[in-house]
Write an enzyme that holds these catalytic residues in place. Structure first.
Site, PDB file in Angstrom:
ATOM      1  CB  CYS A   1      -0.795   0.222   1.207  1.00  0.00           C
ATOM      2  SG  CYS A   1      -2.244   1.512   1.050  1.00  0.00           S
TER       3      CYS A   1
ATOM      4  CB  CYS B   1      -2.185   4.217   4.164  1.00  0.00           C
ATOM      5  SG  CYS B   1      -3.834   4.240   3.291  1.00  0.00           S
ATOM      6  CB  SER B   2      -0.446   1.057   6.614  1.00  0.00           C
ATOM      7  OG  SER B   2      -1.657   1.380   6.949  1.00  0.00           O
ATOM      8  CB  CYS B   3      -4.998  -0.502   2.490  1.00  0.00           C
ATOM      9  SG  CYS B   3      -5.601   1.141   2.203  1.00  0.00           S
TER      10      CYS B   3
END
Lengths: 225, 213
Positions: B115, B118-120
């Site tokens: 991702c 962000c950090s999905c």
């Protein structure tokens, strides 16, 4: 916004250096910030506003801060912006706990609320929405990512703007992040999984590698190519 | 010749960065105490939510799905067509996995997720993401030089002719990888197979190792 969070393709950040094992939470405060996520959403910070709060961190702070400091930043910022928490009070309270790290938290019980939070984690809350609008593109269509540079929240990454790819899959409509982050409504739009060749994105030699990148894009981010 | 003073140069950015652990902990406690006072949460809620992700939700869930897919071709087909429904058959689903898509590794194709914005990450099947997945180096490099990242950082050397597909999870669909079943596992049961499946193999930065001995 063209922020520090939009990292795709940035060089010079060093090694990934994955450790063999990691705890789920490194410290008590990480655990507590993680658990504030759904309570913060329940207080009216939507998912896109949550992300945008992180994107607006100063780049130095963003890059140097530990992960859950990002969450802390957006939760406290969102609650202060909404007038739910007073910034001055938060500063004073922080000083109090710095001097008295073992001072107790208020003792409050609310089993019903805890169950409601747990239900959100267990059942989820999809941002997929019913929509009557016919998707503009179909699988196999050539599309280009439009060149936009909004100062607000967007999920169109810089490294793909202006690049051409092929629609791989057409998904249903999902809440449109750009307007949702501004409190201007969910305005659901179809989402497309679009396939890009490394050569299209990184130049004729693909940055020295051959691979394919799949990126999900909401319809307003795309035009026919 | 005049000399330029070497001190007193104002810093290029304003602000006080890199707070100490004690400072962050105090700030978190302050925020938590205010949220509790305003009825937004309780300490009990924090403990229960954290416990859910420390004990119940984790990569062992995804491993169960993978093992089922390896042993039940019809389940595998349902998983690749509609991962969310197939996972629900095993009681697996929830936040950050409301709309999941599973991509299959083959001799010709190796998939991996990242991702960049962000950090999905698919929480219900893989648990909470490791720090390296959320930190800048992996997010920046994985879309540009995945073959180098896999070989240098994860000691995963893929054949030159195996195509790498990177799924940058930029929207709300959560992707994860159905790894290849390793050789030497023909006689193993679904439960025995599940033990072999690693988190990294479902991210796509590893493959499932052959059973030892």
């Amino acid at each position: 916004m063209n922020g520090v969070h939009d990292l795709g393709g940035l060089d010079g950040l060093g090694a990934v250096d994955p450790p063999p094992e990691e705890p789920v939470f490194y410290s008590e405060w990480e655990k507590r910030v993680f658990a504030m996520f759904v309570p913060a959403l329940s207080a009216g910070i939507n998912l896109d506003q949550f992300r945008h709060g992180i994107e607006r961190m100063h780049p130095v702070e963003y890059l140097a801060g530990r992960y859950y400091e990002h969450w802390l930043h957006t939760i406290e910022g969102g609650l202060v912006e909404r007038g739910i928490i007073d910034e001055q009070e938060l500063e004073e309270r922080t000083r109090h706990f710095l001097e008295n790290p073992d001072a107790p938290l208020p003792e409050v019980e609310n089993a019903e609320q805890t169950d409601a939070f747990l239900q959100v984690y267990k059942a989820g809350a999809s941002t997929r929405r019913e929509s009557d609008t016919e998707p503009r593109f179909a699988a196999g269509d050539q599309v280009r990512v439009v060149n936009i540079n909004p100062t607000g929240h967007t999920r169109s990454a810089r490294y793909l703007r202006g690049k051409t790819g092929v629609v791989e899959r057409v998904y249903e409509a999902f809440v449109f992040p750009d307007t949702n982050a501004r409190d201007e409504g969910e305005n659901p739009e179809p989402v497309y999984s679009v396939r890009f060749d490394a050569a299209e994105v990184w130049g004729a030699d693909g940055g020295g590698e051959r691979h394919t990148i799949y990126f999900d894009l909401w319809e307003p981010y795309l035009e026919s190519a | 010749m005049t000399t330029t003073p070497q001190t007193g140069s104002p810093p290029p950015v304003a602000g006080r960065f890199a707070a100490s652990d004690a400072e962050v902990a105090a700030r978190v406690k302050a925020l938590e105490s205010l949220m509790i006072e305003k009825g937004m949460m309780t300490e009990q809620a924090v403990d229960r939510i954290a416990e859910l992700y420390e004990r119940e939700v984790g990569p062992h869930n995804g491993a169960r799905i993978v093992a089922r897919a390896w042993t039940d071709p019809e389940f595998k087909q349902r998983l690749l067509e509609d991962a969310t429904s197939a996972c629900a058959e095993l009681g697996i689903g929830g936040a950050q996995g409301e709309d999941m898509v599973v991509v299959e590794n083959t001799d010709d194709v190796h998939n991996a997720i990242v991702c960049t914005l962000c950090s999905c990450y698919p929480w219900p099947t893989l648990g909470l993401p490791p720090n390296w997945y959320k930190y800048p180096a992996y997010r920046a490099r994985m879309v540009k030089e995945p073959r180098a990242v896999l070989s240098d950082e994860f000691k995963l050397n893929l054949p030159d002719d195996q195509e790498i597909r990177i799924w940058d999870t930029s929207a709300e669909v959560r992707y994860w990888v159905l790894p290849q079943r390793p050789p030497g596992t023909e006689g193993l049961s679904e439960e025995e197979l599940a033990v072999l499946v690693t988190r990294d193999s479902m991210i796509g930065v590893g493959v499932v190792p052959e059973p030892k001995g």
